[in-house]
Design an enzyme around this catalytic site. Structure first.
Site, PDB file in Angstrom:
ATOM      1  N   ASP A 172       0.637  23.055  29.466  1.00  0.00           N
ATOM      2  CA  ASP A 172       1.234  22.821  28.163  1.00  0.00           C
ATOM      3  C   ASP A 172       2.526  23.660  28.114  1.00  0.00           C
ATOM      4  O   ASP A 172       2.720  24.541  28.951  1.00  0.00           O
ATOM      5  CB  ASP A 172       0.229  23.279  27.093  1.00  0.00           C
ATOM      6  CG  ASP A 172       0.788  23.211  25.695  1.00  0.00           C
ATOM      7  OD1 ASP A 172       1.307  22.155  25.308  1.00  0.00           O
ATOM      8  OD2 ASP A 172       0.716  24.240  24.982  1.00  0.00           O
ATOM      9  N   LEU A 173       3.416  23.394  27.174  1.00  0.00           N
ATOM     10  CA  LEU A 173       4.678  24.154  27.125  1.00  0.00           C
ATOM     11  C   LEU A 173       4.624  25.289  26.093  1.00  0.00           C
ATOM     12  O   LEU A 173       4.545  26.469  26.434  1.00  0.00           O
ATOM     13  CB  LEU A 173       5.843  23.202  26.811  1.00  0.00           C
ATOM     14  CG  LEU A 173       7.209  23.889  26.736  1.00  0.00           C
ATOM     15  CD1 LEU A 173       7.658  24.404  28.090  1.00  0.00           C
ATOM     16  CD2 LEU A 173       8.252  22.909  26.175  1.00  0.00           C
ATOM     17  N   ASP A 174       4.641  24.896  24.814  1.00  0.00           N
ATOM     18  CA  ASP A 174       4.715  25.894  23.743  1.00  0.00           C
ATOM     19  C   ASP A 174       3.422  26.703  23.669  1.00  0.00           C
ATOM     20  O   ASP A 174       2.349  26.128  23.499  1.00  0.00           O
ATOM     21  CB  ASP A 174       4.985  25.180  22.413  1.00  0.00           C
ATOM     22  CG  ASP A 174       4.887  26.131  21.233  1.00  0.00           C
ATOM     23  OD1 ASP A 174       5.220  27.310  21.401  1.00  0.00           O
ATOM     24  OD2 ASP A 174       4.462  25.693  20.154  1.00  0.00           O
ATOM     25  N   THR A 197       7.768  28.994  21.930  1.00  0.00           N
ATOM     26  CA  THR A 197       8.717  28.289  21.045  1.00  0.00           C
ATOM     27  C   THR A 197       8.160  28.153  19.625  1.00  0.00           C
ATOM     28  O   THR A 197       8.886  27.738  18.727  1.00  0.00           O
ATOM     29  CB  THR A 197       9.069  26.897  21.610  1.00  0.00           C
ATOM     30  OG1 THR A 197       7.909  26.343  22.212  1.00  0.00           O
ATOM     31  CG2 THR A 197      10.186  26.978  22.633  1.00  0.00           C
ATOM     32  N   LYS A 217       0.496  24.113  15.827  1.00  0.00           N
ATOM     33  CA  LYS A 217       0.516  24.295  17.277  1.00  0.00           C
ATOM     34  C   LYS A 217      -0.077  23.088  17.999  1.00  0.00           C
ATOM     35  O   LYS A 217      -1.197  22.683  17.694  1.00  0.00           O
ATOM     36  CB  LYS A 217      -0.212  25.584  17.670  1.00  0.00           C
ATOM     37  CG  LYS A 217       0.586  26.808  17.247  1.00  0.00           C
ATOM     38  CD  LYS A 217       0.043  28.078  17.846  1.00  0.00           C
ATOM     39  CE  LYS A 217       0.976  29.238  17.497  1.00  0.00           C
ATOM     40  NZ  LYS A 217       0.402  30.526  17.877  1.00  0.00           N
ATOM     41  N   GLY A 218       0.688  22.543  18.925  1.00  0.00           N
ATOM     42  CA  GLY A 218       0.231  21.398  19.705  1.00  0.00           C
ATOM     43  C   GLY A 218       0.248  20.081  18.953  1.00  0.00           C
ATOM     44  O   GLY A 218      -0.162  19.048  19.479  1.00  0.00           O
ATOM     45  N   ARG A 273       5.632  16.302  15.992  1.00  0.00           N
ATOM     46  CA  ARG A 273       6.614  16.590  14.936  1.00  0.00           C
ATOM     47  C   ARG A 273       6.308  15.803  13.655  1.00  0.00           C
ATOM     48  O   ARG A 273       6.364  16.332  12.546  1.00  0.00           O
ATOM     49  CB  ARG A 273       8.015  16.228  15.440  1.00  0.00           C
ATOM     50  CG  ARG A 273       9.132  16.811  14.604  1.00  0.00           C
ATOM     51  CD  ARG A 273      10.485  16.336  15.118  1.00  0.00           C
ATOM     52  NE  ARG A 273      10.625  16.539  16.551  1.00  0.00           N
ATOM     53  CZ  ARG A 273      11.569  15.952  17.298  1.00  0.00           C
ATOM     54  NH1 ARG A 273      12.448  15.142  16.736  1.00  0.00           N
ATOM     55  NH2 ARG A 273      11.630  16.162  18.598  1.00  0.00           N
ATOM     56  N   SER A 284       3.016  18.147  27.435  1.00  0.00           N
ATOM     57  CA  SER A 284       3.381  18.754  26.143  1.00  0.00           C
ATOM     58  C   SER A 284       3.584  17.697  25.068  1.00  0.00           C
ATOM     59  O   SER A 284       3.956  16.565  25.368  1.00  0.00           O
ATOM     60  CB  SER A 284       4.688  19.537  26.338  1.00  0.00           C
ATOM     61  OG  SER A 284       5.290  19.845  25.109  1.00  0.00           O
ATOM     62  N   ALA A 285       3.381  18.104  23.816  1.00  0.00           N
ATOM     63  CA  ALA A 285       3.635  17.199  22.692  1.00  0.00           C
ATOM     64  C   ALA A 285       5.118  17.168  22.331  1.00  0.00           C
ATOM     65  O   ALA A 285       5.571  16.298  21.589  1.00  0.00           O
ATOM     66  CB  ALA A 285       2.841  17.666  21.475  1.00  0.00           C
ATOM     67  N   SER A 286       5.878  18.112  22.875  1.00  0.00           N
ATOM     68  CA  SER A 286       7.280  18.256  22.455  1.00  0.00           C
ATOM     69  C   SER A 286       8.195  17.203  23.064  1.00  0.00           C
ATOM     70  O   SER A 286       8.086  16.870  24.239  1.00  0.00           O
ATOM     71  CB  SER A 286       7.802  19.639  22.848  1.00  0.00           C
ATOM     72  OG  SER A 286       9.171  19.727  22.551  1.00  0.00           O
ATOM     73  N   ASN A 318      11.274  17.902  23.216  1.00  0.00           N
ATOM     74  CA  ASN A 318      12.362  18.744  23.722  1.00  0.00           C
ATOM     75  C   ASN A 318      11.945  19.509  24.980  1.00  0.00           C
ATOM     76  O   ASN A 318      12.584  20.497  25.345  1.00  0.00           O
ATOM     77  CB  ASN A 318      12.779  19.755  22.648  1.00  0.00           C
ATOM     78  CG  ASN A 318      13.309  19.059  21.399  1.00  0.00           C
ATOM     79  OD1 ASN A 318      14.281  18.314  21.461  1.00  0.00           O
ATOM     80  ND2 ASN A 318      12.663  19.273  20.256  1.00  0.00           N
ATOM     81  N   LYS A 365      -2.338  14.705  21.138  1.00  0.00           N
ATOM     82  CA  LYS A 365      -3.539  15.508  21.359  1.00  0.00           C
ATOM     83  C   LYS A 365      -4.262  15.625  20.019  1.00  0.00           C
ATOM     84  O   LYS A 365      -3.577  15.741  19.002  1.00  0.00           O
ATOM     85  CB  LYS A 365      -3.165  16.918  21.851  1.00  0.00           C
ATOM     86  CG  LYS A 365      -2.391  16.962  23.163  1.00  0.00           C
ATOM     87  CD  LYS A 365      -1.796  18.364  23.398  1.00  0.00           C
ATOM     88  CE  LYS A 365      -0.825  18.364  24.556  1.00  0.00           C
ATOM     89  NZ  LYS A 365      -0.138  19.660  24.745  1.00  0.00           N
ATOM     90  N   GLU A 399      -3.860  25.456  28.211  1.00  0.00           N
ATOM     91  CA  GLU A 399      -3.538  25.062  26.823  1.00  0.00           C
ATOM     92  C   GLU A 399      -3.734  26.209  25.843  1.00  0.00           C
ATOM     93  O   GLU A 399      -4.645  27.018  26.019  1.00  0.00           O
ATOM     94  CB  GLU A 399      -4.479  23.932  26.387  1.00  0.00           C
ATOM     95  CG  GLU A 399      -3.867  22.563  26.283  1.00  0.00           C
ATOM     96  CD  GLU A 399      -2.808  22.399  25.195  1.00  0.00           C
ATOM     97  OE1 GLU A 399      -2.695  23.258  24.315  1.00  0.00           O
ATOM     98  OE2 GLU A 399      -2.093  21.397  25.228  1.00  0.00           O
ATOM     99  N   ASP A 400      -2.897  26.248  24.822  1.00  0.00           N
ATOM    100  CA  ASP A 400      -3.046  27.282  23.782  1.00  0.00           C
ATOM    101  C   ASP A 400      -3.507  26.703  22.448  1.00  0.00           C
ATOM    102  O   ASP A 400      -3.712  27.460  21.496  1.00  0.00           O
ATOM    103  CB  ASP A 400      -1.716  28.010  23.540  1.00  0.00           C
ATOM    104  CG  ASP A 400      -0.738  27.141  22.789  1.00  0.00           C
ATOM    105  OD1 ASP A 400      -0.547  25.969  23.204  1.00  0.00           O
ATOM    106  OD2 ASP A 400      -0.180  27.598  21.771  1.00  0.00           O
TER     107      ASP A 400
HETATM  108  P1  B16 Z   1       9.075  18.707  19.121  1.00  0.00           P
HETATM  109  P2  B16 Z   1       3.233  21.857  22.995  1.00  0.00           P
HETATM  110  C1  B16 Z   1       4.252  21.267  20.599  1.00  0.00           C
HETATM  111  O1  B16 Z   1       4.417  21.755  21.900  1.00  0.00           O
HETATM  112  C2  B16 Z   1       4.299  22.411  19.598  1.00  0.00           C
HETATM  113  O2  B16 Z   1       3.202  23.286  19.806  1.00  0.00           O
HETATM  114  C3  B16 Z   1       4.247  21.853  18.206  1.00  0.00           C
HETATM  115  O3  B16 Z   1       4.309  22.890  17.257  1.00  0.00           O
HETATM  116  C4  B16 Z   1       5.413  20.876  18.008  1.00  0.00           C
HETATM  117  O4  B16 Z   1       5.392  20.304  16.717  1.00  0.00           O
HETATM  118  C5  B16 Z   1       5.313  19.776  19.065  1.00  0.00           C
HETATM  119  O5  B16 Z   1       5.350  20.368  20.355  1.00  0.00           O
HETATM  120  C6  B16 Z   1       6.438  18.768  18.959  1.00  0.00           C
HETATM  121  O6  B16 Z   1       7.637  19.392  19.314  1.00  0.00           O
HETATM  122  O7  B16 Z   1       9.422  18.734  17.678  1.00  0.00           O
HETATM  123  O8  B16 Z   1       9.973  19.576  19.989  1.00  0.00           O
HETATM  124  O9  B16 Z   1       8.985  17.304  19.662  1.00  0.00           O
HETATM  125  O10 B16 Z   1       2.394  23.019  22.597  1.00  0.00           O
HETATM  126  O11 B16 Z   1       2.478  20.546  23.045  1.00  0.00           O
HETATM  127  O12 B16 Z   1       4.017  22.114  24.261  1.00  0.00           O
HETATM  128 MG    MG Z   2       0.982  24.533  23.041  1.00  0.00          MG
END
Ligand code: B16
Ligand code: MG
Length: 215
Positions: free
Chosen positions: A8-10, A16, A44-45, A48, A113-115, A117, A144, A168-169
């Site tokens: 996972d990233l964040d 982040t 978290k996770g 958006r 990751s869910a991000s 970015n 997730k 994963e966190d």
């Molecule tokens: P973005 P992960 C998640 O990252 C974050 O934990 C979560 O807080 C955020 O809303 C989500 O990414 C979406 O991020 O706005 O950059 O697309 O923990 O899945 O790496």
């Molecule tokens: Mg995470």
């Protein structure tokens, strides 16, 4: 048996969450209400879109579709501004050591990751080259705890799901890894991540022997 490792990233590779928090707090304040660090834990996770839904519920704000879309964009622009100067100093302790250990042994590595970015963040902190594939919020339709993100990562690595290990966190991420029949490793508070098969507070607590046993 070929093994694969998914990160996972964040909260696992970089913190982040603090930048997401600043951007969500700025939006909440503009909309006239407070948003606390504690409430940020719920994000978290989480995708958006889902985060904004939760934020608006906290502020008891009803939005038109147009406002919703505008606020999603606004939050992300603020977030991008906050992460603009991120560099390798923001990598969480011992993450490069574990990535290097796996790389030296030719173990396939994915990001899950869910991000949306994720890729630019890995570039900023100088870790992109460790990853054989990146699956993030741009590639999946189900967030997730749905296992889609990790199953796609396993597929792209060419590794059977049950031979994958996930770091994963977030509770939702541990549920996703378990649903994908993968080995789930919780990074963070073990009382929160109590569904994980293994728990560590961070990577400094993970020995090379532990990783060797997983390979
Ligand atoms: P973005 P992960 C998640 O990252 C974050 O934990 C979560 O807080 C955020 O809303 C989500 O990414 C979406 O991020 O706005 O950059 O697309 O923990 O899945 O790496
Ligand atoms: Mg995470």
């Amino acid at each position: 048996m070929k093994k694969g490792f998914i990160f996972d990233l964040d909260g696992v590779i970089v913190d982040t969450a603090k930048y997401h928090y600043l951007a969500w707090k700025k939006l909440a304040n503009e909309l006239g209400f407070e948003f606390t660090q504690e409430q940020n834990e719920l994000f978290k996770g989480v995708s958006r879109k889902r985060c904004l839904e939760i934020l608006l519920a906290i502020g008891k704000i009803e939005a038109t579709q147009e406002q919703f879309d505008t606020w999603m964009i606004e939050k992300n622009l603020d977030y991008l501004e906050f992460i603009k100067n991120m560099d390798e100093s923001e990598i969480l302790p011992d993450v490069p050591k574990v990535l290097e250990f796996l790389k030296e042994r030719n173990i396939p590595i994915a990001l899950g990751s869910a991000s949306k970015n994720a890729q630019p963040i890995l570039e900023k902190v100088g870790l992109l080259s460790y990853f054989d594939t990146i699956v993030d919020g741009n590639n999946v339709t189900k967030a997730k705890p749905d296992p889609e993100v990790f199953l796609l990562a396993a597929k792209q690595l060419g590794v059977d799901a049950n031979n994958c290990v996930v770091f994963e966190d977030a509770v939702a991420g541990i549920k996703a890894a378990n649903a994908a029949q993968m080995t789930s490793i919780g990074i963070g508070d073990k009382n929160v991540l109590n569904e994980a098969q293994f728990n560590f507070i961070d990577f400094t607590q993970i020995s090379t022997d532990f990783i060797k046993n997983l390979i």
